[in-house]
Scaffold this active site. Structure first.
Site, short mmCIF file in Angstrom:
data_model
loop_
_atom_site.label_atom_id
_atom_site.label_comp_id
_atom_site.label_asym_id
_atom_site.label_seq_id
_atom_site.Cartn_x
_atom_site.Cartn_y
_atom_site.Cartn_z
N HIS A 199 1.06 -1.10 -0.08
CA HIS A 199 -0.14 0.26 -0.25
C HIS A 199 0.67 1.51 0.30
CE1 HIS A 199 -1.39 2.97 2.76
NE2 HIS A 199 -2.50 3.21 2.20
N HIS A 218 12.92 -1.39 4.41
CA HIS A 218 12.63 -0.56 5.51
C HIS A 218 14.00 -0.05 5.48
CE1 HIS A 218 9.19 -0.71 8.66
NE2 HIS A 218 9.74 -1.50 8.24
#
Lengths: 323, 323
Positions: free
Chosen positions: B123, B164
């Protein structure tokens, strides 16, 4: 929340001594309604057996969650009983607009998702709520609520008429204005606002029936029990009409899309679900209402004049089904 | 809401003369990010083509909804742009804590549900909001928001680290504290409270970045565009690692169950979804985030030490993924 396997929850419902004599009677009546419905549904289904999970609520009370999966008629269904009590949290006080003190709440909640798209989804709930306040000068607060509504994947007018007539018959036994009032209430409540669609053909919905009604507490208690006992015969009649029908893959896919709408209603609007999620209820018991499988297709529109389109046309408020 | 098919929405975004010079620039940048992402995803997928629906909002503005279905990699994905404006309703003023007047809002929103359970759901959202008040003595109100988060059906530590680190690299280009702050914010935001589970391995989330930040408006605008442009390469790298993997039916069923959680998050908690449903946004554009198929099995528990159980163990806040 600890899960226990025991024959009955009675012993875990430690009744608050401040509660009035109704709590025990209600717990017994609601459990007996749950038992009766589970027995009737197992016989009707002919294959599925209810799996029971007993659970306890840390702050007081507990429940009996009963789930039937992979039956002949019912793909996934829950028939749940709970009776919980404890201090009223700030959140509860605000949500229910009640004063601080203790509360007791009990109910039976049912959702059945059938295998066959020609068999409708059905929902039933009956519930009782009361509070006791430390201030004895205040009137006790209590109420009954509940409802039954039907969500056909394909609306069949004869079924809809039968369904609403049965509900009217039950209501009329208790008060001449109940059916009309509670039918309207169901139209408003079982409404998927963002889709501008009703969830199905409605039914009856009622909440906060209390001493301000013409009926007294005994009479209201009789009424909700009558709703609870009316559920199984109505479902068996309607499901029995369609359970042996053959269906196409297209009809199965339509069923999955309609279940998607059911998920939308339950997660976005259903007060019981929202209340349960916000107040730390037992999640698996609350979300048993969600179907085993559901589908969302971007901007799906059924063919004009198809049975799917005809069903969509009937998903609106204010239809007088019982004539 | 009228649906139009046109090559570009530019002409329908009738800019409010009260708006500042940013609105036009933002609309152009966001549309170009949408175009670029759609192009990259089509090439990467190799089969699916985005279907575009242009829509107009009665009160002002509109959007370009683009949906890719039934691709090689992507089962269902939406890459949406919108730019809407108009009077601030009481509901909007209350929800966003802004004064009456006019608003302008624009954004790009993406959710991709893959076919293969070894490829994660992803998303991304970037958005800009501003208001103009009839009272010219008041400071103008504007802010940027957005985020990217990853929801693997099976968590792979190497992917999580890569994901990340990429987000940290993007953040570090703009402000040394952004990654740490926005990673924590994502942990809190992408959280399914009633399940006590994070939606996935998080990512970054930020909202209401405005003049109170150390960066000025140009710099914040650069940051959100950088997030938008970072999306496609990151997704292609991670999806590319797994898209050809074979999978079992059991793994597919687990994917459907995890998608059920995604539905729960989006319908119960996601602010953009709730806001859209409450303010009468275009429903099919908002709910493109829901997967084609999802599943809910009562009280499903994966086998101990299975990859499914290991994934569940990692669905929690506060994991330091980038080391």
């Amino acid at each position: 929340m600890a899960l226990l396997r025991r024959p009955s929850i009675n012993s875990s419902v430690r009744l608050d001594p401040n509660m009035n004599r109704y709590t025990e009677e209600i717990v017994e009546a609601f459990q007996s309604i749950q038992d009766d419905i589970c027995g009737q549904l197992e016989l009707f289904d002919g294959k599925g057996i209810f799996k029971e999970d007993l659970w306890e609520r840390r702050e007081g009370g507990g429940g009996r969650t009963r789930i039937l999966s992979d039956g002949n008629v019912i793909e996934k269904g829950g028939v749940n009983f709970s009776a919980v009590h404890g201090p009223i949290s700030a959140q509860l006080a605000n949500a229910l607009k009640v004063d601080p003190g203790h509360f007791f709440a009990s109910g039976v909640s049912i959702v059945l998702h059938p295998c066959n798209p020609h068999v409708p989804i059905i929902h039933m709930n009956i519930r009782y709520f009361e509070t006791s306040s430390p201030d004895s000068s205040k009137d006790p607060v209590w109420w009954f609520g509940g409802g039954i509504d039907l969500t056909p994947h394909y609306i069949v007018e004869e079924d809809s008429r039968y369904f609403h007539r049965q509900l009217k018959t039950i209501c009329d036994r208790h008060h001449h204005s109940f059916y009309n009032e509670f039918k309207l209430w169901a139209d408003d409540y079982f409404y998927i606002k963002h889709r501008e669609e009703t969830r199905g053909i409605g039914g009856i919905f009622f909440d906060k029936l209390d001493h301000k009604r013409e009926l007294n507490k005994d009479q209201l208690f009789d009424f909700v029990c009558d709703v609870g006992r009316g559920f199984a015969p109505i479902y068996k009649e309607i499901a029995g009409r369609h359970k042996h029908k053959s269906f196409t893959d297209q009809e199965k896919q339509w069923q999955l899309l309609r279940r998607g709408r059911y998920v939308e209603f339950n997660l976005v609007y259903d007060r019981g679900t929202k209340f349960g999620l916000e107040t730390g209820g037992r999640i698996e018991s609350i979300l048993m209402s969600l179907p085993e499988y559901a589908r969302w297709t971007y901007d799906f529109k059924p063919e004009e004049n198809s049975r799917e389109a005809q069903t969509l046309d009937l998903l609106k408020k204010g239809i007088d089904w019982h004539h």
